[in-house]
Write a protein that holds these residues in place. Sequence first.
Motif, PDB file in Angstrom:
ATOM      1  N   ALA A   1    -101.278   1.505 -55.938  1.00  0.00           N
ATOM      2  CA  ALA A   1    -100.511   0.434 -55.298  1.00  0.00           C
ATOM      3  C   ALA A   1    -100.148  -0.683 -56.276  1.00  0.00           C
ATOM      4  N   GLY A   2    -100.692  -0.625 -57.497  1.00  0.00           N
ATOM      5  CA  GLY A   2    -100.382  -1.650 -58.497  1.00  0.00           C
ATOM      6  C   GLY A   2    -101.138  -2.946 -58.299  1.00  0.00           C
ATOM      7  N   VAL A   3    -102.281  -2.876 -57.610  1.00  0.00           N
ATOM      8  CA  VAL A   3    -103.074  -4.081 -57.335  1.00  0.00           C
ATOM      9  C   VAL A   3    -103.542  -4.744 -58.630  1.00  0.00           C
ATOM     10  N   HIS A   4    -103.721  -3.965 -59.678  1.00  0.00           N
ATOM     11  CA  HIS A   4    -104.311  -4.473 -60.919  1.00  0.00           C
ATOM     12  C   HIS A   4    -103.347  -5.268 -61.802  1.00  0.00           C
ATOM     13  N   PHE A   5    -102.055  -5.232 -61.525  1.00  0.00           N
ATOM     14  CA  PHE A   5    -101.091  -5.940 -62.365  1.00  0.00           C
ATOM     15  C   PHE A   5    -101.020  -7.418 -62.001  1.00  0.00           C
ATOM     16  N   GLY A   6    -101.344  -8.281 -62.965  1.00  0.00           N
ATOM     17  CA  GLY A   6    -101.240  -9.719 -62.759  1.00  0.00           C
ATOM     18  C   GLY A   6     -99.915 -10.254 -63.275  1.00  0.00           C
ATOM     19  N   HIS A   7     -99.866 -11.558 -63.506  1.00  0.00           N
ATOM     20  CA  HIS A   7     -98.663 -12.201 -64.037  1.00  0.00           C
ATOM     21  C   HIS A   7     -98.684 -12.197 -65.571  1.00  0.00           C
ATOM     22  N   HIS A   8     -97.591 -12.650 -66.131  1.00  0.00           N
ATOM     23  CA  HIS A   8     -97.516 -12.839 -67.582  1.00  0.00           C
ATOM     24  C   HIS A   8     -98.643 -13.780 -68.005  1.00  0.00           C
ATOM     25  N   ALA A   9     -99.218 -13.505 -69.149  1.00  0.00           N
ATOM     26  CA  ALA A   9    -100.400 -14.249 -69.601  1.00  0.00           C
ATOM     27  C   ALA A   9    -100.175 -15.754 -69.662  1.00  0.00           C
ATOM     28  N   ARG A  10     -98.945 -16.183 -69.940  1.00  0.00           N
ATOM     29  CA  ARG A  10     -98.703 -17.625 -70.073  1.00  0.00           C
ATOM     30  C   ARG A  10     -98.744 -18.344 -68.715  1.00  0.00           C
ATOM     31  N   ARG A  11     -98.717 -17.581 -67.617  1.00  0.00           N
ATOM     32  CA  ARG A  11     -98.703 -18.192 -66.286  1.00  0.00           C
ATOM     33  C   ARG A  11    -100.085 -18.219 -65.634  1.00  0.00           C
ATOM     34  N   TRP A  12    -101.109 -17.891 -66.367  1.00  0.00           N
ATOM     35  CA  TRP A  12    -102.405 -17.728 -65.732  1.00  0.00           C
ATOM     36  C   TRP A  12    -103.075 -19.034 -65.357  1.00  0.00           C
ATOM     37  N   ASN A  13    -103.997 -18.945 -64.423  1.00  0.00           N
ATOM     38  CA  ASN A  13    -104.856 -20.062 -64.046  1.00  0.00           C
ATOM     39  C   ASN A  13    -106.245 -19.771 -64.618  1.00  0.00           C
ATOM     40  N   PRO A  14    -106.782 -20.651 -65.444  1.00  0.00           N
ATOM     41  CA  PRO A  14    -108.095 -20.397 -66.067  1.00  0.00           C
ATOM     42  C   PRO A  14    -109.214 -20.094 -65.069  1.00  0.00           C
TER      43      PRO A  14
ATOM     44  N   ILE B   1    -110.313 -24.011 -40.827  1.00  0.00           N
ATOM     45  CA  ILE B   1    -109.956 -22.622 -40.508  1.00  0.00           C
ATOM     46  C   ILE B   1    -110.107 -21.787 -41.774  1.00  0.00           C
ATOM     47  N   PRO B   2    -110.928 -20.736 -41.763  1.00  0.00           N
ATOM     48  CA  PRO B   2    -111.120 -19.918 -42.970  1.00  0.00           C
ATOM     49  C   PRO B   2    -109.854 -19.172 -43.366  1.00  0.00           C
ATOM     50  N   VAL B   3    -109.742 -18.913 -44.669  1.00  0.00           N
ATOM     51  CA  VAL B   3    -108.542 -18.273 -45.213  1.00  0.00           C
ATOM     52  C   VAL B   3    -108.915 -17.076 -46.078  1.00  0.00           C
ATOM     53  N   ILE B   4    -108.278 -15.935 -45.791  1.00  0.00           N
ATOM     54  CA  ILE B   4    -108.294 -14.789 -46.701  1.00  0.00           C
ATOM     55  C   ILE B   4    -107.055 -14.928 -47.569  1.00  0.00           C
ATOM     56  N   GLY B   5    -107.211 -14.956 -48.880  1.00  0.00           N
ATOM     57  CA  GLY B   5    -106.058 -15.145 -49.757  1.00  0.00           C
ATOM     58  C   GLY B   5    -105.959 -14.068 -50.816  1.00  0.00           C
ATOM     59  N   ILE B   6    -104.783 -13.459 -50.937  1.00  0.00           N
ATOM     60  CA  ILE B   6    -104.502 -12.571 -52.064  1.00  0.00           C
ATOM     61  C   ILE B   6    -104.155 -13.471 -53.233  1.00  0.00           C
ATOM     62  N   ILE B   7    -104.991 -13.455 -54.270  1.00  0.00           N
ATOM     63  CA  ILE B   7    -104.824 -14.389 -55.377  1.00  0.00           C
ATOM     64  C   ILE B   7    -104.459 -13.634 -56.656  1.00  0.00           C
ATOM     65  N   ASP B   8    -103.277 -13.900 -57.150  1.00  0.00           N
ATOM     66  CA  ASP B   8    -102.831 -13.313 -58.412  1.00  0.00           C
ATOM     67  C   ASP B   8    -103.391 -14.164 -59.553  1.00  0.00           C
ATOM     68  N   THR B   9    -103.070 -13.802 -60.779  1.00  0.00           N
ATOM     69  CA  THR B   9    -103.678 -14.473 -61.939  1.00  0.00           C
ATOM     70  C   THR B   9    -103.204 -15.915 -62.139  1.00  0.00           C
ATOM     71  N   ASN B  10    -102.215 -16.349 -61.332  1.00  0.00           N
ATOM     72  CA  ASN B  10    -101.750 -17.740 -61.433  1.00  0.00           C
ATOM     73  C   ASN B  10    -102.352 -18.619 -60.340  1.00  0.00           C
ATOM     74  N   ALA B  11    -103.281 -18.077 -59.553  1.00  0.00           N
ATOM     75  CA  ALA B  11    -103.825 -18.810 -58.406  1.00  0.00           C
ATOM     76  C   ALA B  11    -105.214 -19.374 -58.700  1.00  0.00           C
ATOM     77  N   ASN B  12    -105.665 -20.236 -57.798  1.00  0.00           N
ATOM     78  CA  ASN B  12    -107.018 -20.788 -57.890  1.00  0.00           C
ATOM     79  C   ASN B  12    -107.877 -20.148 -56.799  1.00  0.00           C
ATOM     80  N   PRO B  13    -108.820 -19.292 -57.166  1.00  0.00           N
ATOM     81  CA  PRO B  13    -109.634 -18.599 -56.162  1.00  0.00           C
ATOM     82  C   PRO B  13    -110.534 -19.521 -55.362  1.00  0.00           C
ATOM     83  N   ASN B  14    -110.776 -20.731 -55.866  1.00  0.00           N
ATOM     84  CA  ASN B  14    -111.677 -21.665 -55.193  1.00  0.00           C
ATOM     85  C   ASN B  14    -111.031 -22.361 -53.989  1.00  0.00           C
ATOM     86  N   GLU B  15    -109.730 -22.148 -53.799  1.00  0.00           N
ATOM     87  CA  GLU B  15    -109.027 -22.825 -52.712  1.00  0.00           C
ATOM     88  C   GLU B  15    -109.128 -22.089 -51.388  1.00  0.00           C
TER      89      GLU B  15
END
Length: 266
Positions: A14-27, A183-197
């Motif tokens: 399904a391509g789940v493993h593909f993130g964004h371009h490296a310059r767009r990442w969130n540390p 309200i709890p949130v399930i979030g699909i987080i790509d490499t440019n997102a903040n997982p802590n949100e």
Amino acid sequence: MTIPTFTLRQMVEAGVHFGHHARRWNPQMAPYIYGKKDNVHIIDLQKTYPMLYNALNAAREVVAQGGKVLFVATKRQAQDIVKENAERCGQYYVNYRWLGGMLTNWKTVYKSITRLNKLNDMEAKNAYEGYTKKEVMNLKREREKLAITLDGIREMGGQPDLLFVIDTPKESLAVKEAKKLGIPVIGIIDTNANPNEVDYPVPGNDDAIRAIQFYCELVSGAILDGMQAEIAAKGLDVEEAVADEAPKKRAPRKAKTAKTEEATAE
């Protein structure tokens, strides 16, 4: 019916493993990144796998306890997929535009839903007697404008108990409103997102159609399992529940009866 299962192979396909371009990442996403290929970040599916299962279980439990789930994804490639899967499991969706205050100012949103229901009723009955052609045209335009934004939550009847969000940076307003209300949130987080949100982060590709379809089918399947658990807790099975509801939906005219039978069969 059981909570849906999946494999790492299916995730790769399904391509789940593909993130964004490296310059767009969130540390903040560093723990979930396996590496880079052609300057594109690769998500570590060994991390995603248990986190996705955790999210599915959360969705199941909310519905098993009688709660409501709101699917949120307004990007073009996700709109039809989100609508289809939310409707498949009898839940709700926002797939066009998130209106500010959609959760935190529900009273105002409810007034708009009431207006939409009135306009829908007028359209169904063709009740435009006494209106000029221009007024009728304006009413129809108003209905279409309201429908595209509110159709997915028209029957929600109040705030949801869980949000399922594709692309949390794009839907940041929805995430913020949910957080404000607890309200709890399930979030699909790509490499440019903040997982802590979000409460249940799922590291994964949030752009590819196949990946979006993959997530939505799993979540809707988990919700259906939760619905079955709720029914079972009341001492019924799914067939009995459908049978109990059928007389309420049955209409005297044959055409409507047939339609009801088709819906029950589905």
